[in-house]
Each structure stands twice: as structure tokens, then as C-alpha cells.
Design a protein around this motif. Structure first.
Motif, PDB file in Angstrom:
ATOM      1  N   GLY A 212     -21.869  22.297 -10.479  1.00 23.69           N
ATOM      2  CA  GLY A 212     -22.627  22.349  -9.163  1.00 23.69           C
ATOM      3  C   GLY A 212     -23.881  21.542  -9.073  1.00 23.69           C
ATOM      4  N   VAL A 213     -23.940  21.008  -7.811  1.00 21.27           N
ATOM      5  CA  VAL A 213     -24.749  20.294  -7.579  1.00 21.27           C
ATOM      6  C   VAL A 213     -26.191  20.380  -7.929  1.00 21.27           C
ATOM      7  CG1 VAL A 213     -25.907  18.847  -5.801  1.00 21.27           C
ATOM      8  CG2 VAL A 213     -23.592  19.226  -5.622  1.00 21.27           C
ATOM      9  N   GLY A 214     -27.113  19.613  -8.768  1.00 18.83           N
ATOM     10  CA  GLY A 214     -28.442  19.737  -9.429  1.00 18.83           C
ATOM     11  C   GLY A 214     -28.296  20.537 -10.454  1.00 18.83           C
ATOM     12  N   SER A 215     -27.367  20.951 -11.148  1.00 19.11           N
ATOM     13  CA  SER A 215     -27.365  21.693 -12.351  1.00 19.11           C
ATOM     14  C   SER A 215     -27.924  20.612 -13.497  1.00 19.11           C
ATOM     15  CB  SER A 215     -25.993  22.386 -12.541  1.00 19.11           C
ATOM     16  OG  SER A 215     -25.033  21.280 -12.882  1.00 19.11           O
ATOM     17  N   PHE A 216     -27.529  19.504 -13.408  1.00 18.10           N
ATOM     18  CA  PHE A 216     -27.587  18.540 -14.443  1.00 18.10           C
ATOM     19  C   PHE A 216     -29.239  18.502 -14.744  1.00 18.10           C
ATOM     20  CE2 PHE A 216     -28.527  14.154 -16.290  1.00 18.10           C
ATOM     21  CZ  PHE A 216     -27.762  14.090 -17.255  1.00 18.10           C
ATOM     22  N   GLU A 217     -30.082  18.371 -13.395  1.00 19.68           N
ATOM     23  CA  GLU A 217     -31.334  18.265 -13.645  1.00 19.68           C
ATOM     24  C   GLU A 217     -31.953  19.555 -13.959  1.00 19.68           C
ATOM     25  OE1 GLU A 217     -34.982  16.682 -13.926  1.00 19.68           O
ATOM     26  OE2 GLU A 217     -33.133  15.493 -13.545  1.00 19.68           O
ATOM     27  N   LYS A 218     -31.458  20.553 -13.637  1.00 16.16           N
ATOM     28  CA  LYS A 218     -31.830  21.965 -14.057  1.00 16.16           C
ATOM     29  C   LYS A 218     -31.744  22.137 -15.516  1.00 16.16           C
ATOM     30  CE  LYS A 218     -31.132  24.219  -9.775  1.00 16.16           C
ATOM     31  NZ  LYS A 218     -30.307  25.176  -8.927  1.00 16.16           N
ATOM     32  N   THR A 219     -30.696  21.613 -16.345  1.00 16.74           N
ATOM     33  CA  THR A 219     -30.419  21.656 -17.697  1.00 16.74           C
ATOM     34  C   THR A 219     -31.438  20.742 -18.303  1.00 16.74           C
ATOM     35  OG1 THR A 219     -28.112  22.395 -17.482  1.00 16.74           O
ATOM     36  CG2 THR A 219     -28.885  21.069 -19.551  1.00 16.74           C
ATOM     37  N   LEU A 220     -31.655  19.534 -17.838  1.00 18.50           N
ATOM     38  CA  LEU A 220     -32.529  18.715 -18.362  1.00 18.50           C
ATOM     39  C   LEU A 220     -34.213  19.166 -18.374  1.00 18.50           C
ATOM     40  CD1 LEU A 220     -31.622  14.988 -17.213  1.00 18.50           C
ATOM     41  CD2 LEU A 220     -31.305  16.212 -19.440  1.00 18.50           C
ATOM     42  N   THR A 221     -34.418  19.918 -17.277  1.00 15.12           N
ATOM     43  CA  THR A 221     -35.663  20.572 -17.347  1.00 15.12           C
ATOM     44  C   THR A 221     -35.767  21.595 -18.654  1.00 15.12           C
ATOM     45  OG1 THR A 221     -35.889  20.264 -14.854  1.00 15.12           O
ATOM     46  CG2 THR A 221     -37.140  21.985 -15.887  1.00 15.12           C
ATOM     47  N   GLY A 222     -34.861  22.394 -18.651  1.00 14.94           N
ATOM     48  CA  GLY A 222     -34.671  23.174 -19.820  1.00 14.94           C
ATOM     49  C   GLY A 222     -34.959  22.463 -21.120  1.00 14.94           C
ATOM     50  N   MET A 223     -34.103  21.546 -21.275  1.00 24.39           N
ATOM     51  CA  MET A 223     -34.211  20.689 -22.558  1.00 24.39           C
ATOM     52  C   MET A 223     -35.369  19.897 -22.635  1.00 24.39           C
ATOM     53  SD  MET A 223     -30.459  19.042 -22.375  1.00 24.39           S
ATOM     54  CE  MET A 223     -30.356  18.131 -23.999  1.00 24.39           C
ATOM     55  N   ARG A 224     -36.064  19.534 -21.717  1.00 27.06           N
ATOM     56  CA  ARG A 224     -37.696  19.128 -21.977  1.00 27.06           C
ATOM     57  C   ARG A 224     -38.557  20.171 -22.415  1.00 27.06           C
ATOM     58  NH1 ARG A 224     -36.446  16.433 -16.114  1.00 27.06           N
ATOM     59  NH2 ARG A 224     -35.245  14.589 -16.688  1.00 27.06           N
ATOM     60  N   TRP A 225     -38.319  21.587 -21.902  1.00 27.10           N
ATOM     61  CA  TRP A 225     -38.980  22.163 -22.426  1.00 27.10           C
ATOM     62  C   TRP A 225     -38.903  22.600 -24.175  1.00 27.10           C
ATOM     63  CZ3 TRP A 225     -38.517  27.005 -24.754  1.00 27.10           C
ATOM     64  CH2 TRP A 225     -39.089  27.910 -24.723  1.00 27.10           C
ATOM     65  N   LEU A 226     -37.634  22.639 -24.321  1.00 25.03           N
ATOM     66  CA  LEU A 226     -37.333  22.849 -25.712  1.00 25.03           C
ATOM     67  C   LEU A 226     -37.683  21.743 -26.602  1.00 25.03           C
ATOM     68  CD1 LEU A 226     -33.814  23.979 -25.147  1.00 25.03           C
ATOM     69  CD2 LEU A 226     -35.457  25.652 -26.084  1.00 25.03           C
ATOM     70  N   ARG A 227     -37.787  20.678 -25.969  1.00 25.60           N
ATOM     71  CA  ARG A 227     -38.119  19.179 -26.933  1.00 25.60           C
ATOM     72  C   ARG A 227     -39.658  19.552 -26.991  1.00 25.60           C
ATOM     73  NH1 ARG A 227     -38.638  14.832 -22.786  1.00 25.60           N
ATOM     74  NH2 ARG A 227     -40.296  16.074 -22.359  1.00 25.60           N
ATOM     75  N   ASP A 228     -40.372  19.961 -26.043  1.00 26.02           N
ATOM     76  CA  ASP A 228     -41.859  19.977 -26.153  1.00 26.02           C
ATOM     77  C   ASP A 228     -42.280  21.276 -27.109  1.00 26.02           C
ATOM     78  OD1 ASP A 228     -42.162  17.563 -24.695  1.00 26.02           O
ATOM     79  OD2 ASP A 228     -42.434  18.798 -22.688  1.00 26.02           O
ATOM     80  N   ALA A 229     -41.481  22.110 -27.140  1.00 27.57           N
ATOM     81  CA  ALA A 229     -41.867  23.411 -27.714  1.00 27.57           C
ATOM     82  C   ALA A 229     -41.171  23.204 -29.312  1.00 27.57           C
ATOM     83  CB  ALA A 229     -41.077  24.547 -27.123  1.00 27.57           C
ATOM     84  N   GLY A 230     -40.470  22.086 -29.409  1.00 31.29           N
ATOM     85  CA  GLY A 230     -40.135  21.751 -31.038  1.00 31.29           C
ATOM     86  C   GLY A 230     -38.883  22.607 -31.313  1.00 31.29           C
ATOM     87  N   ILE A 231     -38.204  23.027 -30.506  1.00 29.12           N
ATOM     88  CA  ILE A 231     -36.963  23.835 -30.701  1.00 29.12           C
ATOM     89  C   ILE A 231     -35.518  23.102 -30.946  1.00 29.12           C
ATOM     90  CG2 ILE A 231     -35.243  25.828 -30.060  1.00 29.12           C
ATOM     91  CD1 ILE A 231     -37.736  26.889 -28.424  1.00 29.12           C
ATOM     92  N   LYS A 232     -35.191  23.238 -32.301  1.00 32.43           N
ATOM     93  CA  LYS A 232     -33.807  22.336 -32.548  1.00 32.43           C
ATOM     94  C   LYS A 232     -32.753  22.457 -31.529  1.00 32.43           C
ATOM     95  CE  LYS A 232     -31.071  21.172 -36.431  1.00 32.43           C
ATOM     96  NZ  LYS A 232     -30.597  21.847 -37.802  1.00 32.43           N
ATOM     97  N   MET A 233     -32.160  21.431 -30.922  1.00 33.61           N
ATOM     98  CA  MET A 233     -31.121  21.198 -29.905  1.00 33.61           C
ATOM     99  C   MET A 233     -29.841  20.559 -30.483  1.00 33.61           C
ATOM    100  SD  MET A 233     -33.047  20.431 -26.256  1.00 33.61           S
ATOM    101  CE  MET A 233     -33.911  19.128 -26.846  1.00 33.61           C
ATOM    102  N   ALA A 234     -28.875  21.007 -30.193  1.00 34.89           N
ATOM    103  CA  ALA A 234     -27.695  20.185 -30.208  1.00 34.89           C
ATOM    104  C   ALA A 234     -26.917  20.354 -28.699  1.00 34.89           C
ATOM    105  CB  ALA A 234     -26.629  20.931 -30.986  1.00 34.89           C
ATOM    106  N   ILE A 235     -25.675  19.695 -28.844  1.00 32.13           N
ATOM    107  CA  ILE A 235     -25.059  19.311 -27.395  1.00 32.13           C
ATOM    108  C   ILE A 235     -23.544  19.743 -27.321  1.00 32.13           C
ATOM    109  CG2 ILE A 235     -24.272  17.809 -25.625  1.00 32.13           C
ATOM    110  CD1 ILE A 235     -27.269  18.096 -25.224  1.00 32.13           C
ATOM    111  N   ALA A 236     -23.259  20.479 -26.287  1.00 33.41           N
ATOM    112  CA  ALA A 236     -21.457  20.446 -26.006  1.00 33.41           C
ATOM    113  C   ALA A 236     -21.353  19.756 -24.977  1.00 33.41           C
ATOM    114  CB  ALA A 236     -21.410  21.938 -26.139  1.00 33.41           C
TER     115      ALA A 236
END
Length: 317
Positions: free
Chosen positions: A164-188
Motif C-alpha cells: 500500500g502507498v506510504g507503507s514503506f515510510e511508515k515501516t521506516l519510521t518504526g525501524m528508526r524508533w527501534l534503532r534509537d531504542a537499541g532493539i536488535k533488528m533483522a529484515i524479511a
């Protein structure tokens, strides 16, 4: 029309759990080294993707929310059965739609397991209560917790085509929060668009560098690229002779090392299924307990062939 017909699955295939359409013995896989126990937290999701393998959506509740007490029961069974599992994994739907997601995670981490949560990192994860819970879990358990974010493609164009349109940026917003919180991430990610693996990983690497995400694009365990799953595509059936022909061990196939717990709408209790990809298939439901789930799995579905044996893919970390 001919090309379309050529791509349709032969109706004689994947019918008999014991024998292939050619009369050969169907391959089976034993649970030889259980490593991951999956929990489907429910099929409700905040979005509806074009090619979701489990048809998650804001209205699909075929699999209902699991509770923390139900998860605890299976954690007890893991110890009783001595499965030696290292990882508890949660999928959906969108796991953070489940109101007990943080508590289920906490109980799993407190038992000493690594925990993997599959999420789109959108609005359900960004609720203040969830953010507070994740922050507390990261502070207490650190890198024992990993969130695997669904980023179908490294570009907004193709990702939004699926979600859906705009979902990429919404997901990046969440990932930026996880990054700043120091929570480990992976990608599918997905391999829907005919892009080479090298090109896809290079694209993700550029994205991760630009965003400051500590994710290794070259590591298949951190940047997982899933083959497309099409039940209508004509794929070969896997026979017992295929292991030698393909030089593949059945111990590398996902159902040799994992099972998934689901709760069907209207059911009194959860059940264990053989595979994360086949939550709706009655043939792959093994029973209500982990003891029931210790039997072998017959590879009687196109996903078994294309995704697991020939595709070499796994949902686990």
C-alpha cells in the motif's frame, strides 16, 4: 492462454500423502533437531498485502489471538519433552495487534530463550504501551530479542506495490524508533521482481547504511530473502529418492527443526501444525500437544517443494 495453462499445477500432484502422482514414495521429514517453536499470535493485521501467504488482514480472524497462559503451557511442554529449542518465534498477522504480545515475549525471554518477532513495524508496534514494553524488554534481555521487519523490497516503489502507498515510510519510521531504542533488528525481503540476489542485497545494504540500521545485508540470517509462494505453479513433487539426487539432507528442511502453535476460531484449545506456511491445511495439523507433533511430516504440498526443499528457505533466524 497457453502460458497461463502451462503454469497451473498438475491436479494429480500433491493428492496422496504417501505416494506421488508418478507412484513414487513421497519424501518425509522427521523432527530430528527442534530449534524453533513458532506461535501464530492471530491472523488479524493492520494492513492487507497483495500476496500474503496467510491472507492476513484487518478482518481475517481464522486464527484467533493466543494468550500468554497458552504460550506458557507450551513452554512447559518444551521442558517436559526436552526439545532443546533455542528460539521462540512469533508471527501473525501482525503480532503487535495481540494485546498480550509483550507478556508472551517476556515469559519466553524469562525462560532463557532467544525471541524473534515478525512485524511490519507500523502503527500496532508504535503504540506507547508497546514501545514502553519493548524498551523494558530490551533493557532486561538485550540482544536475546530480535524484531524481523517485513521490508519486501529496498525501494519504496516495490514495497508499496505489495503493502500500500506510504507503507514503506511508515515501516521506516518504526525501524528508526527501534534503532534509537537499541532493539536488535533483522529484515524479511522478497524475491518477487526477478532481481538477482546480489542486486537485492546491495540495495538493502545502501538502505541500511543511509538509515544507520545495524543490519548485515550480506548475512542470510539477518536479511532473509524469501522466494515467492504460488500454490498454482507447477513444481515437482519431492520423493524419498530426491534427497540423494539433489544432494540435500532432510535435516536442512524447516519441518526437521520447527513446529508452530495456532488457535483456530471456535477451537477450545490451540493446536500444533507442522509448518509456519501451512496453518490452514488440515493434513498438517498434528494435534494439541508437542508430543503429538513429534511425528514425521510428509511433503505433500507445493510449498514443501518450491519454498523449502528447492528454494532452501527457512522462516527461522
Amino acid at each position: 492462454m497457453k502460458d497461463q495453462l502451462d503454469n497451473q499445477l498438475d491436479p494429480a500432484k500433491f493428492r496422496d500423502p504417501l505416494i506421488t502422482a508418478k507412484g513414487e514414495t513421497r519424501a518425509e521429514v522427521a523432527l530430528t533437531h527442534p530449534e524453533t517453536l513458532w506461535f501464530n499470535t492471530g491472523t488479524l493485521c493492520n494492513i492487507e498485502c497483495v500476496n500474503c501467504y496467510i491472507e492476513s488482514s484487518p478482518s481475517n480472524d481464522r486464527l484467533v489471538y493466543l494468550t500468554a497462559d497458552e504460550v506458557s503451557d507450551y513452554l512447559d511442554q518444551l521442558e517436559e519433552r526436552n526439545w532443546q529449542v533455542r528460539e521462540i518465534a512469533f508471527t501473525g498477522g501482525e503480532p503487535f495487534m495481540n494485546p498480550q504480545m509483550i507478556e508472551m515475549t517476556r515469559r519466553s525471554l524469562a525462560r532463557g530463550y532467544d525471541v524473534l518477532i515478525l512485524t511490519n513495524a507500523m502503527r500496532p508496534m508504535m503504540r506507547k504501551s508497546v514501545q514502553a514494553g519493548l524498551t523494558d524488554l530490551q533493557a532486561e534481555f538485550g540482544d536475546k530479542l530480535t524484531l524481523r521487519i517485513s521490508v519486501d523490497h529496498w525501494s519504496a516503489h516495490y514495497h508499496d506495490e505489495e503493502r500500500g502507498v506510504g507503507s514503506f515510510e511508515k515501516t521506516l519510521t518504526g525501524m528508526r524508533w527501534l534503532r534509537d531504542a537499541g532493539i536488535k533488528m533483522a529484515i524479511a525481503g522478497r524475491t518477487v521482481w526477478g532481481e538477482s540476489e546480489a542486486a537485492s542485497r546491495a540495495g538493502y545494504a545502501q538502505l541500511f547504511e543511509a538509515e544507520g540500521f545495524d543490519i548485515d545485508a550480506s548475512n542470510p540470517g539477518m536479511t532473509v530473502l524469501f522466494p515467492e509462494m504460488d500454490e498454482t505453479a507447477d513444481v515437482p513433487e519431492i520423493t524419498s529418492a530426491c534427497w540423494g539426487i539433489l544432494d540435500i539432507s532432510p535435516n536442512t528442511v524447516m519441518c526437521s527443526s520447527s513446529r508452530m502453535v495456532v488457535k483456530r476460531k471456535g477451537a477450545e484449545a490451540p493446536a500444533v501444525v507442522a509448518c509456519t506456511l501451512l496453518a490452514y491445511e488440515p493434513e498438517f495439523e498434528m494435534g494439541p500437544t508437542l508430543e503429538d507433533a513429534e511425528k514425521s511430516v510428509r511433503l505433500n504440498h507445493p510449498h514443501c517443494s518450491k519454498f523449502c526443499v528447492l528454494g532452501g528457505a527457512s522462516c527461522s533466524a
